[in-house]
Structures are given as structure tokens and as C-alpha cells.
Motif scaffolding. Structure first.
Motif, short mmCIF file in Angstrom:
data_model
loop_
_atom_site.label_atom_id
_atom_site.label_comp_id
_atom_site.label_asym_id
_atom_site.label_seq_id
_atom_site.Cartn_x
_atom_site.Cartn_y
_atom_site.Cartn_z
N ASN A 65 -1.54 28.13 59.32
CA ASN A 65 -1.44 27.05 58.17
C ASN A 65 -0.11 26.41 58.55
O ASN A 65 0.42 25.50 57.80
N GLY A 66 0.85 27.26 59.24
CA GLY A 66 2.46 26.65 59.22
C GLY A 66 3.00 27.27 57.89
O GLY A 66 3.81 28.24 57.89
N ASP A 67 2.80 26.43 56.98
CA ASP A 67 3.28 26.87 55.85
C ASP A 67 2.15 27.57 55.03
O ASP A 67 0.88 27.43 55.07
N TYR A 68 2.93 28.88 54.27
CA TYR A 68 1.88 29.65 53.60
C TYR A 68 2.87 30.22 52.26
O TYR A 68 3.90 29.94 52.52
N GLN A 69 2.15 31.17 51.73
CA GLN A 69 2.97 31.71 50.48
C GLN A 69 2.57 33.17 50.39
O GLN A 69 1.53 33.73 50.88
N VAL A 70 3.58 34.01 50.27
CA VAL A 70 3.45 35.48 50.27
C VAL A 70 3.81 35.95 48.86
O VAL A 70 4.38 35.10 47.77
N ALA A 71 3.03 36.98 48.28
CA ALA A 71 3.29 37.51 46.84
C ALA A 71 3.86 38.79 47.34
O ALA A 71 3.51 39.72 48.23
N ASN A 72 5.03 39.10 46.63
CA ASN A 72 5.77 40.60 46.77
C ASN A 72 5.67 40.95 45.48
O ASN A 72 5.70 40.60 44.46
N LYS A 73 5.59 42.35 45.52
CA LYS A 73 5.57 43.23 44.53
C LYS A 73 6.79 44.34 44.80
O LYS A 73 6.80 45.11 45.62
N VAL A 74 7.59 44.20 43.52
CA VAL A 74 8.47 45.12 43.44
C VAL A 74 8.28 46.54 43.71
O VAL A 74 7.72 46.93 42.73
N GLN A 75 8.84 47.26 44.46
CA GLN A 75 8.35 48.57 44.50
C GLN A 75 9.70 49.66 44.21
O GLN A 75 9.28 50.75 43.80
N GLY A 84 13.57 47.20 46.57
CA GLY A 84 12.72 46.79 47.68
C GLY A 84 11.32 46.18 47.15
O GLY A 84 10.97 46.49 45.98
N TRP A 85 10.57 45.58 48.10
CA TRP A 85 9.54 45.21 47.63
C TRP A 85 8.31 45.00 49.00
O TRP A 85 8.68 45.14 50.05
N LEU A 86 6.89 45.46 48.37
CA LEU A 86 5.79 45.08 49.31
C LEU A 86 5.61 43.50 49.45
O LEU A 86 5.65 43.04 48.47
N THR A 87 5.18 43.13 50.45
CA THR A 87 4.91 41.94 50.74
C THR A 87 3.19 41.79 51.21
O THR A 87 2.71 42.50 52.04
N GLY A 100 1.08 46.54 53.65
CA GLY A 100 1.65 47.96 53.63
C GLY A 100 2.94 47.92 54.35
O GLY A 100 3.47 48.89 54.36
N TRP A 101 3.59 46.83 54.43
CA TRP A 101 4.97 46.67 54.67
C TRP A 101 5.89 46.49 53.71
O TRP A 101 5.70 45.84 52.71
N ILE A 102 7.08 47.14 53.81
CA ILE A 102 7.94 46.92 52.67
C ILE A 102 9.53 46.49 53.19
O ILE A 102 9.84 47.01 54.27
N TRP A 103 10.06 45.81 52.37
CA TRP A 103 11.36 45.30 52.53
C TRP A 103 12.25 46.15 51.47
O TRP A 103 11.94 46.35 50.32
N ARG A 104 13.39 46.81 52.08
CA ARG A 104 14.26 47.51 51.26
C ARG A 104 15.71 47.69 51.60
O ARG A 104 15.99 47.63 52.83
N TYR A 105 16.24 47.28 50.52
CA TYR A 105 17.87 47.32 50.59
C TYR A 105 18.39 48.41 50.09
O TYR A 105 18.15 48.62 48.67
N ASP A 122 9.86 48.45 56.68
CA ASP A 122 8.97 49.72 57.08
C ASP A 122 7.56 49.43 57.04
O ASP A 122 7.14 48.72 56.11
N TRP A 123 6.84 49.58 58.13
CA TRP A 123 5.28 49.03 58.37
C TRP A 123 4.56 50.53 58.46
O TRP A 123 3.37 50.39 58.77
N SER A 124 5.03 51.61 58.15
CA SER A 124 4.43 52.90 58.45
C SER A 124 3.14 52.99 57.42
O SER A 124 2.11 53.81 57.80
N ALA A 125 2.89 52.23 56.50
CA ALA A 125 1.74 52.12 55.65
C ALA A 125 0.68 51.09 55.82
O ALA A 125 -0.35 51.07 55.12
N VAL A 126 0.90 50.28 57.03
CA VAL A 126 0.14 49.13 57.44
C VAL A 126 -1.02 49.91 58.11
O VAL A 126 -1.30 50.77 59.09
#
Length: 158
Positions: A65-75, A84-87, A100-105, A122-126
């Protein structure tokens, strides 16, 4: 590839609490993003608790769709040390599904006005079902470095 995460580290000349405050503000994420995919925060409330959901408007030329939306959950939320959050995405029926991928600072104070910032993707849980149609990581490692440099500009008022 055995390693299922990529990370980058940068030292910034500001206190950890300031860096954390910027990261906990979804409205700053488009300015931080090193890929250019994050457009703006659909949910603009500061991140204050594990389990909190925040949505981001996105754009990617290769997305159907080009444009889309993600929902992130604070982990992870450990002020001022880690966030950090899951996307994932919200289905038509309102159900949230995470890939299953997470962004973490991780923030390590090096003194009263200096912080080492490590960004990890980290995509180890994908699950295999997602790996069949998405390549991981979906960007080069330079995007993490770019994100950290954008963050450094923001937190130092540049």
C-alpha cells in the motif's frame, strides 16, 4: 546468518534522562528514524508503561500500500536506562499481531552529561511463516547508525 540482531552504539554529550525522554516521545520517532520509513506518530502520548500500544504511520515503496500503519507494544521501560518495543499491526477486527522483532535502546550514563546509547534491532523471535515473505533485517546496518546520529542531533538541540 547465525546472528539475529544488529546494533550500533554512539556516545552523546547529554544526560541519559534527556535521551530517554526523547525516545519515550513517539512524536520524535520520525526525526530519529534512519530508514525514512517512519512518517508520524498516530498515538502521541509519551511511553510510560510496559504493554502500552502506540501506532506510527509509515511509508515504504515496496509495501503493497506504500502508506501503512504499525502498532508497537512497549516491552521494556526502565527509565533512564532502557526502552524497547515490538512492532506489529492491527488487523481489520482490531486484533493486534506482532511479528517478533523488537527495537531496543540501552542507555549507559558515562557521567552527569554523557551517555552511551546502544540501538538494537532483534528478529530472533520472528516465526518461519513471516521469514518466508520478509527478509531480515529489512535494511542495512547503516540505518541504525543513522538513527543514532539523528537522535544525537535531537537531544543536543541541533
Amino acid at each position: 546468518m547465525d546472528q539475529e540482531n544488529v546494533s550500533a552504539t554512539l556516545t552523546v554529550a547529554v544526560p541519559a534522562a534527556r535521551v530517554f525522554a526523547v525516545l519515550a516521545d513517539p512524536t520524535t520517532h520520525s526525526a530519529i528514524d534512519g530508514t525514512g520509513w517512519v512518517q508520524e506518530a498516530a498515538d502521541q502520548a509519551p511511553l510510560t508503561e510496559v504493554g502500552q500500544i502506540f501506532r506510527m504511520d509509515m511509508y515504504h515503496a515496496n509495501h503493497p500500500n506504500g502508506d501503512y500503519q504499525v502498532a508497537n507494544k512497549v516491552q521494556v521501560l526502565d527509565p533512564p536506562r532502557a526502552i524497547g518495543w515490538l512492532t506489529g499491526q492491527e488487523k481489520d477486527d482490531g486484533h493486534l499481531e506482532f511479528g517478533g522483532w523488537i527495537w531496543r535502546y540501552d542507555l549507559a550514563p558515562l557521567g552527569p552529561s554523557e551517555t552511551e546509547v546502544a540501538l538494537t534491532y532483534d528478529w530472533s523471535a520472528v516465526p518461519q511463516s513471516i521469514r518466508e515473505y520478509l527478509r531480515f533485517p529489512p535494511f542495512g546496518p547503516e540505518h541504525l547508525t543513522n538513527s543514532l546520529h539523528h537522535l544525537a542531533e535531537l537531544v543536543s538541540g541541533g
